[in-house]
Write a protein that holds these residues in place. Structure first.
Motif, PDB file in Angstrom:
ATOM      1  N   TYR A  61     -31.246  55.835  36.969  1.00  0.00           N
ATOM      2  CA  TYR A  61     -31.080  57.255  37.297  1.00  0.00           C
ATOM      3  C   TYR A  61     -30.045  57.896  36.372  1.00  0.00           C
ATOM      4  O   TYR A  61     -30.278  58.977  35.797  1.00  0.00           O
ATOM      5  CB  TYR A  61     -30.641  57.389  38.754  1.00  0.00           C
ATOM      6  CG  TYR A  61     -30.231  58.798  39.125  1.00  0.00           C
ATOM      7  CD1 TYR A  61     -31.171  59.825  39.191  1.00  0.00           C
ATOM      8  CD2 TYR A  61     -28.901  59.096  39.415  1.00  0.00           C
ATOM      9  CE1 TYR A  61     -30.789  61.115  39.529  1.00  0.00           C
ATOM     10  CE2 TYR A  61     -28.513  60.376  39.759  1.00  0.00           C
ATOM     11  CZ  TYR A  61     -29.460  61.377  39.815  1.00  0.00           C
ATOM     12  OH  TYR A  61     -29.076  62.655  40.140  1.00  0.00           O
ATOM     13  N   TYR A  62     -28.896  57.245  36.187  1.00  0.00           N
ATOM     14  CA  TYR A  62     -27.864  57.809  35.307  1.00  0.00           C
ATOM     15  C   TYR A  62     -28.317  57.797  33.847  1.00  0.00           C
ATOM     16  O   TYR A  62     -28.008  58.727  33.091  1.00  0.00           O
ATOM     17  CB  TYR A  62     -26.551  57.045  35.477  1.00  0.00           C
ATOM     18  CG  TYR A  62     -25.870  57.347  36.797  1.00  0.00           C
ATOM     19  CD1 TYR A  62     -25.418  58.647  37.075  1.00  0.00           C
ATOM     20  CD2 TYR A  62     -25.702  56.370  37.766  1.00  0.00           C
ATOM     21  CE1 TYR A  62     -24.802  58.943  38.286  1.00  0.00           C
ATOM     22  CE2 TYR A  62     -25.100  56.662  38.979  1.00  0.00           C
ATOM     23  CZ  TYR A  62     -24.659  57.952  39.236  1.00  0.00           C
ATOM     24  OH  TYR A  62     -24.065  58.250  40.436  1.00  0.00           O
ATOM     25  N   LEU A  63     -29.069  56.784  33.470  1.00  0.00           N
ATOM     26  CA  LEU A  63     -29.615  56.754  32.118  1.00  0.00           C
ATOM     27  C   LEU A  63     -30.627  57.886  31.923  1.00  0.00           C
ATOM     28  O   LEU A  63     -30.692  58.500  30.849  1.00  0.00           O
ATOM     29  CB  LEU A  63     -30.288  55.392  31.872  1.00  0.00           C
ATOM     30  CG  LEU A  63     -30.769  55.104  30.450  1.00  0.00           C
ATOM     31  CD1 LEU A  63     -29.602  55.161  29.465  1.00  0.00           C
ATOM     32  CD2 LEU A  63     -31.455  53.743  30.384  1.00  0.00           C
ATOM     33  N   HIS A  64     -31.379  58.165  32.962  1.00  0.00           N
ATOM     34  CA  HIS A  64     -32.350  59.274  32.949  1.00  0.00           C
ATOM     35  C   HIS A  64     -31.625  60.608  32.746  1.00  0.00           C
ATOM     36  O   HIS A  64     -32.048  61.441  31.923  1.00  0.00           O
ATOM     37  CB  HIS A  64     -33.116  59.257  34.273  1.00  0.00           C
ATOM     38  CG  HIS A  64     -34.110  60.361  34.442  1.00  0.00           C
ATOM     39  ND1 HIS A  64     -35.236  60.480  33.661  1.00  0.00           N
ATOM     40  CD2 HIS A  64     -34.154  61.410  35.315  1.00  0.00           C
ATOM     41  CE1 HIS A  64     -35.933  61.544  34.042  1.00  0.00           C
ATOM     42  NE2 HIS A  64     -35.291  62.116  35.040  1.00  0.00           N
ATOM     43  N   LEU A  65     -30.531  60.813  33.490  1.00  0.00           N
ATOM     44  CA  LEU A  65     -29.751  62.045  33.344  1.00  0.00           C
ATOM     45  C   LEU A  65     -29.145  62.150  31.941  1.00  0.00           C
ATOM     46  O   LEU A  65     -29.143  63.228  31.325  1.00  0.00           O
ATOM     47  CB  LEU A  65     -28.632  62.090  34.394  1.00  0.00           C
ATOM     48  CG  LEU A  65     -29.056  62.267  35.853  1.00  0.00           C
ATOM     49  CD1 LEU A  65     -27.822  62.308  36.750  1.00  0.00           C
ATOM     50  CD2 LEU A  65     -29.875  63.539  36.044  1.00  0.00           C
ATOM     51  N   LEU A  66     -28.625  61.026  31.447  1.00  0.00           N
ATOM     52  CA  LEU A  66     -28.025  61.015  30.112  1.00  0.00           C
ATOM     53  C   LEU A  66     -29.060  61.356  29.047  1.00  0.00           C
ATOM     54  O   LEU A  66     -28.777  62.126  28.112  1.00  0.00           O
ATOM     55  CB  LEU A  66     -27.409  59.639  29.841  1.00  0.00           C
ATOM     56  CG  LEU A  66     -26.752  59.451  28.471  1.00  0.00           C
ATOM     57  CD1 LEU A  66     -25.576  60.411  28.311  1.00  0.00           C
ATOM     58  CD2 LEU A  66     -26.298  57.998  28.306  1.00  0.00           C
ATOM     59  N   SER A  67     -30.259  60.817  29.190  1.00  0.00           N
ATOM     60  CA  SER A  67     -31.310  61.095  28.197  1.00  0.00           C
ATOM     61  C   SER A  67     -31.684  62.572  28.200  1.00  0.00           C
ATOM     62  O   SER A  67     -31.949  63.165  27.152  1.00  0.00           O
ATOM     63  CB  SER A  67     -32.536  60.230  28.481  1.00  0.00           C
ATOM     64  OG  SER A  67     -33.157  60.605  29.694  1.00  0.00           O
ATOM     65  N   TYR A  94     -36.729  55.430  35.215  1.00  0.00           N
ATOM     66  CA  TYR A  94     -36.550  56.078  36.519  1.00  0.00           C
ATOM     67  C   TYR A  94     -37.817  56.837  36.899  1.00  0.00           C
ATOM     68  O   TYR A  94     -38.305  57.663  36.128  1.00  0.00           O
ATOM     69  CB  TYR A  94     -35.359  57.031  36.444  1.00  0.00           C
ATOM     70  CG  TYR A  94     -35.025  57.712  37.745  1.00  0.00           C
ATOM     71  CD1 TYR A  94     -34.417  57.009  38.779  1.00  0.00           C
ATOM     72  CD2 TYR A  94     -35.321  59.058  37.939  1.00  0.00           C
ATOM     73  CE1 TYR A  94     -34.093  57.630  39.977  1.00  0.00           C
ATOM     74  CE2 TYR A  94     -34.995  59.695  39.130  1.00  0.00           C
ATOM     75  CZ  TYR A  94     -34.391  58.973  40.142  1.00  0.00           C
ATOM     76  OH  TYR A  94     -34.076  59.598  41.320  1.00  0.00           O
ATOM     77  N   LYS A 146     -29.883  48.592  42.795  1.00  0.00           N
ATOM     78  CA  LYS A 146     -28.778  48.721  41.828  1.00  0.00           C
ATOM     79  C   LYS A 146     -29.324  49.086  40.452  1.00  0.00           C
ATOM     80  O   LYS A 146     -28.765  49.943  39.751  1.00  0.00           O
ATOM     81  CB  LYS A 146     -27.988  47.416  41.758  1.00  0.00           C
ATOM     82  CG  LYS A 146     -27.132  47.134  42.985  1.00  0.00           C
ATOM     83  CD  LYS A 146     -26.368  45.833  42.837  1.00  0.00           C
ATOM     84  CE  LYS A 146     -25.521  45.548  44.078  1.00  0.00           C
ATOM     85  NZ  LYS A 146     -24.783  44.262  43.954  1.00  0.00           N
ATOM     86  N   THR A 172     -30.286  52.706  40.362  1.00  0.00           N
ATOM     87  CA  THR A 172     -29.124  53.598  40.187  1.00  0.00           C
ATOM     88  C   THR A 172     -28.752  53.714  38.711  1.00  0.00           C
ATOM     89  O   THR A 172     -28.472  54.807  38.212  1.00  0.00           O
ATOM     90  CB  THR A 172     -27.921  53.078  41.004  1.00  0.00           C
ATOM     91  OG1 THR A 172     -28.288  53.007  42.387  1.00  0.00           O
ATOM     92  CG2 THR A 172     -26.721  54.004  40.846  1.00  0.00           C
ATOM     93  N   ARG A 173     -28.753  52.586  38.007  1.00  0.00           N
ATOM     94  CA  ARG A 173     -28.445  52.613  36.574  1.00  0.00           C
ATOM     95  C   ARG A 173     -29.501  53.419  35.799  1.00  0.00           C
ATOM     96  O   ARG A 173     -29.168  54.190  34.901  1.00  0.00           O
ATOM     97  CB  ARG A 173     -28.359  51.182  36.025  1.00  0.00           C
ATOM     98  CG  ARG A 173     -27.184  50.384  36.555  1.00  0.00           C
ATOM     99  CD  ARG A 173     -26.946  49.129  35.732  1.00  0.00           C
ATOM    100  NE  ARG A 173     -28.061  48.195  35.816  1.00  0.00           N
ATOM    101  CZ  ARG A 173     -28.161  47.237  36.741  1.00  0.00           C
ATOM    102  NH1 ARG A 173     -27.208  47.096  37.663  1.00  0.00           N
ATOM    103  NH2 ARG A 173     -29.182  46.412  36.730  1.00  0.00           N
ATOM    104  N   ARG A 202     -38.309  55.362  44.870  1.00  0.00           N
ATOM    105  CA  ARG A 202     -36.882  55.325  44.525  1.00  0.00           C
ATOM    106  C   ARG A 202     -36.078  54.603  45.606  1.00  0.00           C
ATOM    107  O   ARG A 202     -35.096  53.926  45.306  1.00  0.00           O
ATOM    108  CB  ARG A 202     -36.360  56.744  44.344  1.00  0.00           C
ATOM    109  CG  ARG A 202     -36.958  57.469  43.139  1.00  0.00           C
ATOM    110  CD  ARG A 202     -36.698  58.959  43.211  1.00  0.00           C
ATOM    111  NE  ARG A 202     -37.298  59.671  42.087  1.00  0.00           N
ATOM    112  CZ  ARG A 202     -37.422  60.999  42.031  1.00  0.00           C
ATOM    113  NH1 ARG A 202     -36.977  61.743  43.032  1.00  0.00           N
ATOM    114  NH2 ARG A 202     -37.990  61.553  40.975  1.00  0.00           N
TER     115      ARG A 202
END
Length: 484
Positions: free
Chosen positions: A438-444, A311, A432, A435-436, A301
């Motif tokens: 990671y947020y997509l991972h959380l959203l999923s 991620y 970068k 990071t995107r 990471r």
């Protein structure tokens, strides 16, 4: 004052057995090898030393190793030290080829060594796992389940399809043909070597270099490196593994330094006994699988690969059943979806194929992730203390010096540079992207939780009633807050 490794100060030549491959002759293959990043420092600081490496055309699967008579004569009158590391390391190799390379190849080499007039040491590279049918492994040669000559005779007269059928019963408690044939090769060496000065080095799981010639250098996807690569790409997330068991991984330069020291010791202290060295980290400086994987996740990471699919995350599970179920949802379903998307975009699908390969690789490695061994390394420890302080630094094989977190970071950076050919300059853009992801991972995860909750609410009146009551209670509580 302790003697130094004087035997290696002035090397005249290094003869390297190479077989022609894919239309390249041995000289072309050697030049390609010497132009690799591994030799950049030596080529820059002392290029004449590289001229000492001389290719010898041959093939370990052939009679007399496929070496011409003139080259055999050259070797027999000039060679004083032999390092034998040629082997097939494929765990799922067919028995016939595994015996041909690992056993017959060793036998043919020993026959050549008997003709060498000035031989001072023969260093045979085995594996710590050749005795994986026992949990406590000493630095001795254990009696094999069969006479090695009988196994060689068997592969010579039995059809290969019959050999394949017999293989599981022949290898017994060992997990694959690799560990089976390496164990038999050791015993065959003991029988065939006679008065040759032999030492056996048994490394455990060999991975990237610690210091030399480059920190983190690696040139293949064997063993855990292939899974680490898939983990770094976001393609692999779950494996059956005992996280509290020792991950007996050892840097490749530690192994090489031990081999050199073992050759020096054998050449300068004449004995009729075999010297055996278990080259491992678990006895003196262990790291557990859970720690190793956590360090790896942290570093992939921090230093992400370009074009990660997802991620990176990973789970070690003890249950094969749970791991299989989980794998369907996090490996295969996303793989099929990505391949469908690739087809719609007019691209060639590849993710499902990768998952099949990963599944096969994991099957080969599972045995080593759910079992634990204690490899005694007293001979290695004693050898280290016979070296002078200068040689201990120059030929470092004391594993207690490894800083595991720093080492794993260099391993990941080496993976990125040497296997994926990605330059350090691409790291900012990769971070970068990470990071995107990671947020997509959380959203999923949030979407999955919401969909699961909605699914359960629709199908359970009791759960629906409890949820309604809970919301009513929270509403009443919030109404009281202004008056507190």
């Amino acid at each position: 004052m302790k003697p130094q490794l004087a035997i290696f100060r002035d090397i005249k030549n290094i003869y390297l057995l190479i077989r022609p491959k894919r239309g390249q002759d041995v000289s072309d293959r050697l030049n390609e090898m010497l132009n690799a990043p591994l030799f950049e420092k030596l080529g820059r600081e002392n290029p004449k030393e590289l001229c000492k490496v001389i290719p010898i055309g041959g093939d370990i699967t052939s009679e007399q190793l496929g070496i011409s008579e003139s080259d055999q004569a050259l070797l027999c009158r000039t060679v004083s030290i032999v390092f034998h590391s040629a082997a097939t390391v494929k765990f799922d190799e067919k028995l016939k080829l595994s015996v041909t390379i690992n056993m017959l190849g060793t036998k043919r080499l020993v026959e050549l060594c008997h003709r060498m007039m000035f031989l001072e040491a023969l260093i045979h590279v085995s594996t710590a796992y050749c005795n994986c049918d026992r949990t406590d492994v000493q630095e001795v040669i254990y009696a094999p389940p069969y006479n090695p000559d009988d196994i060689i005779s068997l592969i010579n007269w039995l059809p290969e399809d019959m050999l394949d059928q017999l293989t599981p019963s022949l290898i017994g408690k060992r997990p694959n043909t690799y560990t089976f044939t390496k164990a038999l090769a050791e015993h065959m060496l003991l029988k065939e070597a006679g008065n040759l000065p032999v030492a056996i080095v048994r490394p455990s799981i060999v991975i990237a270099s610690l210091n030399e010639p480059l920190a983190g250098w690696i040139d293949n996807f064997n063993g855990p490196t292939g899974l680490l690569s898939a983990l770094a790409k976001g393609l692999f997330r779950s494996i059956v593994c005992e996280q509290n068991y020792v991950a007996d991984v050892v840097p490749v330069d530690i192994v090489i330094n031990l081999m050199i020291a073992a050759a020096w010791r054998k050449a300068t202290h004449k004995t009729d006994n075999f010297s055996i060295y278990n080259c491992c980290t678990g006895q003196r400086h262990p790291i557990k699988w859970g720690e190793f994987v956590n360090h790896t996740l942290s570093m992939v990471r921090k230093h992400p690969l370009e074009s990660c699919v997802w991620y990176p995350s990973g789970v070690l599970r003890r249950s094969t059943t749970l791991n299989t179920i989980y794998g369907i949802f996090v490996h295969y379903i996303p793989a099929y979806l990505l391949d469908v998307l690739a087809r719609l975009m007019g691209k060639k699908p590849f993710v499902v194929k990768i998952q099949h390969k990963l599944y096969k690789a994991v099957e080969c490695l599972n045995y080593f992730a759910v079992n634990q061994w204690e490899f005694k390394d007293d001979n290695v420890h004693a050898l280290f203390h016979t070296l002078s302080p200068k040689d201990r630094n120059n030929f470092l094989f004391d594993v207690t010096n490894i800083d595991w977190l720093k080492y794993v970071e260099q391993y990941v950076l080496g993976l990125r540079q040497f296997l994926f050919k990605q330059r350090p300059e691409s790291l900012p853009a990769s971070r970068k992207r990470m990071t995107r992801l990671y947020y997509l991972h959380l959203l999923s995860k949030l979407v999955v939780v919401m969909c699961t909750w909605r699914f359960l609410m629709k199908r359970s009146k009791r759960l629906n009633a409890l949820w309604t009551a809970f919301l009513q209670y929270i509403t009443k509580f919030l109404r009281l807050i202004p008056f507190l």
